[in-house]
Design an enzyme around this catalytic site. Structure first.
Site, PDB file in Angstrom:
ATOM      1  N   ARG A   1       1.022  -1.082   0.091  1.00  0.00           N
ATOM      2  CA  ARG A   1      -0.040   0.012  -0.012  1.00  0.00           C
ATOM      3  C   ARG A   1       0.953   1.128  -0.016  1.00  0.00           C
ATOM      4  O   ARG A   1       1.497   1.565   1.230  1.00  0.00           O
ATOM      5  CB  ARG A   1      -0.716   0.215   1.378  1.00  0.00           C
ATOM      6  CG  ARG A   1      -2.066  -1.145   1.198  1.00  0.00           C
ATOM      7  CD  ARG A   1      -2.576  -1.081  -0.020  1.00  0.00           C
ATOM      8  NE  ARG A   1      -3.909  -1.758   0.037  1.00  0.00           N
ATOM      9  CZ  ARG A   1      -4.954  -1.842  -1.072  1.00  0.00           C
ATOM     10  NH1 ARG A   1      -4.811  -1.085  -2.004  1.00  0.00           N
ATOM     11  NH2 ARG A   1      -5.962  -2.546  -1.054  1.00  0.00           N
ATOM     12  N   ALA A   8      -9.866  -6.820  -1.780  1.00  0.00           N
ATOM     13  CA  ALA A   8     -10.990  -5.729  -2.288  1.00  0.00           C
ATOM     14  C   ALA A   8     -10.681  -5.220  -3.538  1.00  0.00           C
ATOM     15  O   ALA A   8      -9.808  -5.470  -4.087  1.00  0.00           O
ATOM     16  CB  ALA A   8     -11.100  -4.639  -1.074  1.00  0.00           C
ATOM     17  N   GLU A  33      -6.757 -11.439  -7.039  1.00  0.00           N
ATOM     18  CA  GLU A  33      -5.935 -11.164  -5.758  1.00  0.00           C
ATOM     19  C   GLU A  33      -5.539 -12.534  -5.064  1.00  0.00           C
ATOM     20  O   GLU A  33      -4.698 -12.755  -4.621  1.00  0.00           O
ATOM     21  CB  GLU A  33      -6.582 -10.099  -4.870  1.00  0.00           C
ATOM     22  CG  GLU A  33      -6.769  -8.839  -5.523  1.00  0.00           C
ATOM     23  CD  GLU A  33      -7.128  -7.916  -4.420  1.00  0.00           C
ATOM     24  OE1 GLU A  33      -7.255  -7.952  -3.115  1.00  0.00           O
ATOM     25  OE2 GLU A  33      -7.100  -6.735  -5.020  1.00  0.00           O
TER      26      GLU A  33
END
Length: 162
Positions: free
Chosen positions: A45, A57, A77
């Site tokens: 991130r 997500a 993912e």
């Protein structure tokens, strides 16, 4: 997909005010359940400057339903296909500055597939954790993103246990 802050005029206390709002098409967070365990991804991130453990997500594409987005993101993912997806609810991710509505989706009846993260997305690893392990990770500060913590609360407090 690029997001930009847009001015939004609102009346507050009898006066017109302009706020800067990040207009967002919406997103999903996925409780992917297999054998009583929930999928987690450890991904980079850049805004946080670190690798974080979190639930898978993703952002809704134009015209895409939350359920279709969840199925797509799960395969991208985690590398699993869901035989069943259903929405448990939704919440605002950061209503102080963003219109983003995040849909919480339960995915089960999973079948193995192949992960294929988006370009620029670094997913270091995937793990499967029990709800108790997720709670321990949160208590230890190992699970720190808002969507995963909110979803964990939903999972453990509202009776949506796997």
């Amino acid at each position: 997909m690029e997001f930009r802050f847009q001015p939004k005029e609102v009346e507050v206390g009898g006066r017109r005010r302009v706020y800067q709002v990040l207009e967002h098409p919406g997103s999903v967070v996925i409780l992917a359940v297999r054998d009583g365990r929930v999928a987690l991804v450890r991904q980079l991130r850049p805004a946080a400057g670190e690798l974080l453990w979190e639930l898978p997500a993703g952002t809704l594409q134009p015209g895409e339903s939350p359920l279709a987005c969840a199925a797509r993101e799960l395969e991208e993912e985690v590398g699993w296909r869901a035989g069943s997806v259903r929405e448990l609810g939704w919440f605002y991710l950061a209503p102080g500055y963003s219109s983003e509505r995040m849909h919480l989706v339960l995915a089960d009846d999973l079948k193995p597939s192949h992960p294929h993260p988006d370009e620029g997305e670094l997913i270091e690893s995937v793990r499967w954790a029990t709800p108790a392990e997720l709670e321990a990770m949160a208590a230890a500060g190992e699970l720190r993103d808002a969507k995963s913590l909110a979803s964990l609360w939903w999972l453990t407090r509202l009776g949506s246990r796997p």
